[in-house]
Design an enzyme around this catalytic site. Structure first.
Site, PDB file in Angstrom:
ATOM      1  N   TYR A   1      52.366  91.117  47.231  1.00  0.00           N
ATOM      2  CA  TYR A   1      52.079  89.898  47.977  1.00  0.00           C
ATOM      3  C   TYR A   1      53.239  88.929  47.889  1.00  0.00           C
ATOM      4  O   TYR A   1      54.173  89.117  47.101  1.00  0.00           O
ATOM      5  CB  TYR A   1      50.789  89.248  47.461  1.00  0.00           C
ATOM      6  CG  TYR A   1      50.926  88.509  46.153  1.00  0.00           C
ATOM      7  CD1 TYR A   1      51.087  89.202  44.949  1.00  0.00           C
ATOM      8  CD2 TYR A   1      50.915  87.116  46.112  1.00  0.00           C
ATOM      9  CE1 TYR A   1      51.217  88.514  43.747  1.00  0.00           C
ATOM     10  CE2 TYR A   1      51.044  86.426  44.907  1.00  0.00           C
ATOM     11  CZ  TYR A   1      51.194  87.138  43.734  1.00  0.00           C
ATOM     12  OH  TYR A   1      51.344  86.458  42.556  1.00  0.00           O
ATOM     13  N   ARG A  36      62.294  89.660  48.804  1.00  0.00           N
ATOM     14  CA  ARG A  36      61.609  90.040  47.565  1.00  0.00           C
ATOM     15  C   ARG A  36      60.410  90.942  47.874  1.00  0.00           C
ATOM     16  O   ARG A  36      60.152  91.911  47.158  1.00  0.00           O
ATOM     17  CB  ARG A  36      61.161  88.786  46.807  1.00  0.00           C
ATOM     18  CG  ARG A  36      60.551  89.089  45.453  1.00  0.00           C
ATOM     19  CD  ARG A  36      60.292  87.845  44.624  1.00  0.00           C
ATOM     20  NE  ARG A  36      59.289  86.978  45.223  1.00  0.00           N
ATOM     21  CZ  ARG A  36      58.965  85.770  44.761  1.00  0.00           C
ATOM     22  NH1 ARG A  36      59.593  85.274  43.700  1.00  0.00           N
ATOM     23  NH2 ARG A  36      58.043  85.050  45.343  1.00  0.00           N
ATOM     24  N   ARG A  59      39.323 107.753  47.160  1.00  0.00           N
ATOM     25  CA  ARG A  59      39.817 107.286  45.866  1.00  0.00           C
ATOM     26  C   ARG A  59      40.377 108.424  45.005  1.00  0.00           C
ATOM     27  O   ARG A  59      39.641 109.183  44.376  1.00  0.00           O
ATOM     28  CB  ARG A  59      38.701 106.567  45.096  1.00  0.00           C
ATOM     29  CG  ARG A  59      39.216 105.894  43.831  1.00  0.00           C
ATOM     30  CD  ARG A  59      38.113 105.280  42.991  1.00  0.00           C
ATOM     31  NE  ARG A  59      38.662 104.601  41.829  1.00  0.00           N
ATOM     32  CZ  ARG A  59      39.081 105.218  40.723  1.00  0.00           C
ATOM     33  NH1 ARG A  59      38.987 106.532  40.630  1.00  0.00           N
ATOM     34  NH2 ARG A  59      39.588 104.520  39.720  1.00  0.00           N
ATOM     35  N   HIS A  71      44.043 108.893  42.421  1.00  0.00           N
ATOM     36  CA  HIS A  71      45.162 108.113  41.889  1.00  0.00           C
ATOM     37  C   HIS A  71      46.492 108.348  42.598  1.00  0.00           C
ATOM     38  O   HIS A  71      47.204 107.394  42.911  1.00  0.00           O
ATOM     39  CB  HIS A  71      45.323 108.355  40.382  1.00  0.00           C
ATOM     40  CG  HIS A  71      44.276 107.661  39.557  1.00  0.00           C
ATOM     41  ND1 HIS A  71      42.938 107.997  39.622  1.00  0.00           N
ATOM     42  CD2 HIS A  71      44.364 106.659  38.663  1.00  0.00           C
ATOM     43  CE1 HIS A  71      42.254 107.222  38.802  1.00  0.00           C
ATOM     44  NE2 HIS A  71      43.096 106.395  38.202  1.00  0.00           N
ATOM     45  N   LYS A  86      56.158  91.896  42.575  1.00  0.00           N
ATOM     46  CA  LYS A  86      55.093  90.925  42.840  1.00  0.00           C
ATOM     47  C   LYS A  86      53.841  91.679  43.283  1.00  0.00           C
ATOM     48  O   LYS A  86      53.464  91.697  44.461  1.00  0.00           O
ATOM     49  CB  LYS A  86      55.553  89.884  43.878  1.00  0.00           C
ATOM     50  CG  LYS A  86      54.790  88.566  43.769  1.00  0.00           C
ATOM     51  CD  LYS A  86      55.515  87.447  44.483  1.00  0.00           C
ATOM     52  CE  LYS A  86      54.685  86.218  44.712  1.00  0.00           C
ATOM     53  NZ  LYS A  86      54.171  85.541  43.535  1.00  0.00           N
ATOM     54  N   GLU A  96      57.667  83.743  31.035  1.00  0.00           N
ATOM     55  CA  GLU A  96      57.393  82.870  32.193  1.00  0.00           C
ATOM     56  C   GLU A  96      55.930  82.448  32.150  1.00  0.00           C
ATOM     57  O   GLU A  96      55.180  82.878  31.282  1.00  0.00           O
ATOM     58  CB  GLU A  96      57.702  83.607  33.501  1.00  0.00           C
ATOM     59  CG  GLU A  96      56.851  84.849  33.697  1.00  0.00           C
ATOM     60  CD  GLU A  96      57.168  85.610  34.979  1.00  0.00           C
ATOM     61  OE1 GLU A  96      57.710  85.036  35.938  1.00  0.00           O
ATOM     62  OE2 GLU A  96      56.834  86.812  35.011  1.00  0.00           O
ATOM     63  N   LEU A 114      59.218  87.707  37.038  1.00  0.00           N
ATOM     64  CA  LEU A 114      59.409  87.716  38.480  1.00  0.00           C
ATOM     65  C   LEU A 114      60.640  86.847  38.775  1.00  0.00           C
ATOM     66  O   LEU A 114      60.760  85.745  38.229  1.00  0.00           O
ATOM     67  CB  LEU A 114      58.184  87.104  39.166  1.00  0.00           C
ATOM     68  CG  LEU A 114      58.261  87.097  40.686  1.00  0.00           C
ATOM     69  CD1 LEU A 114      58.010  88.508  41.227  1.00  0.00           C
ATOM     70  CD2 LEU A 114      57.257  86.130  41.286  1.00  0.00           C
TER      71      LEU A 114
END
Ligand SMILES: Cc1ncc(COP(=O)(O)O)c(C=O)c1O
Length: 279
Positions: free
Chosen positions: A31, A50, A99, A101, A146, A178, A202
């Site tokens: 995101y 990014r 579903r 992996h 991110k 951070e 990040l």
């Protein structure tokens, strides 16, 4: 509000996400949050590059950044946000598949969601200074991506809230990394010190703007580890982020930073950041 979902502009309430979406099942997605000042998207190229890097690191299909720029502009326009302060949220997941992996069939389309929201008024303490708590950094070894998998950040942030603080700051092996949703800087002997942009943090867009501002303002910068045991020797502390910009930290756990007020370097950077994005 009008949002963008898989190629279409639709009312946000009408969006339906499949329970088989890998973002829902595995947190398998990335995101970005981008700030818009009066319709101007601040550092959008840095955010999109990014995003593109995050996708690449997770071996997800690249997306057209110019298309995302158009979507961002369209959402500001369609939601009458062209003269407002707003935030844009972009999320891309590895798509919908049974579903399992391992990655799904390469033909699986990513799920692409973009929304815009009016910015809420800033809490007064973003000017007067916030309290933070230090918490163990329980995150994985690729905090540079991110990813929407934010569980340790959520738990840390909730702990801060319950303890009357505004942000939780992570400590990994005695080193301050951070905040749960911010970059962290300290001032030692007049120099700004912040964790190197490696896999443990990040690479914040605001952090990078502030490091450039330091050069312009003649403030020396060291991208080196800040040891928890030396933190009380810092004259100033601050957190940085897209929504909050530059925020002084005046209290850590049960002690005051300096005299408990925002320091001169933080105030200078806050002012310079404000001047920059007003241009
Ligand atoms: C863990 C973390 N660090 C730093 C930041 C600040 O990054 P930026 O300045 O790009 O918003 C964020 C923002 O969401 C974050 O989640």
């Amino acid at each position: 509000m009008i949002a963008y979902f898989n190629g279409q502009y639709v009312s946000k309430e009408n969006i339906k996400i499949s329970p088989d979406d890998r973002g829902f099942l595995f947190g398998d997605g990335v995101y970005e949050v981008i700030r818009s000042y009066g319709g101007r998207l601040f550092k959008i190229d840095d955010h999109l590059s990014r995003l593109s890097r995050s996708l690449g690191e997770l071996r997800m299909a690249p997306v057209s950044l110019s298309h995302l720029k158009t979507v961002a502009d369209q959402l500001l326009h369609r939601n009458n946000l062209e003269n407002e302060d707003a935030t844009l949220y972009i999320q891309i997941t590895r798509g919908v598949a049974p579903r399992k992996h391992p990655f799904p069939d390469p033909e699986t389309s990513p799920t692409v969601y973009v929304s815009a929201s009016v910015l809420q008024p800033s809490p007064a303490e973003w000017a007067s200074g916030i309290a933070v708590i230090l918490v163990p950094d329980l995150r994985w070894g690729r905090c540079d991506i991110k990813s929407v998998g934010l569980l340790p950040n959520v738990l840390a942030s909730q702990q801060a809230k319950e303890q009357g603080a505004s942000e939780a700051v992570f400590v990994r092996d005695g080193v301050i990394t951070e905040g749960s949703h911010t970059s962290f800087c300290a001032v030692f002997d007049g120099a700004l010190v912040t964790h190197p942009a490696n896999h443990h943090i990040l690479a914040g867009v605001t952090r990078s703007v502030v490091l450039d501002l330091c050069v312009t303002l003649g403030i020396s910068v060291r991208e080196s580890p800040i040891l928890e045991r030396t933190l009380k020797g810092a004259s100033e502390l601050m957190v940085l982020g897209t929504t909050s910009e530059v925020v002084p930290v005046v209290r850590v756990d049960d002690w005051d930073v300096g005299d408990g007020n925002p320091g001169p370097i933080t105030s200078k950077l806050k002012q310079a950041f404000g001047d920059l994005r007003a241009v």
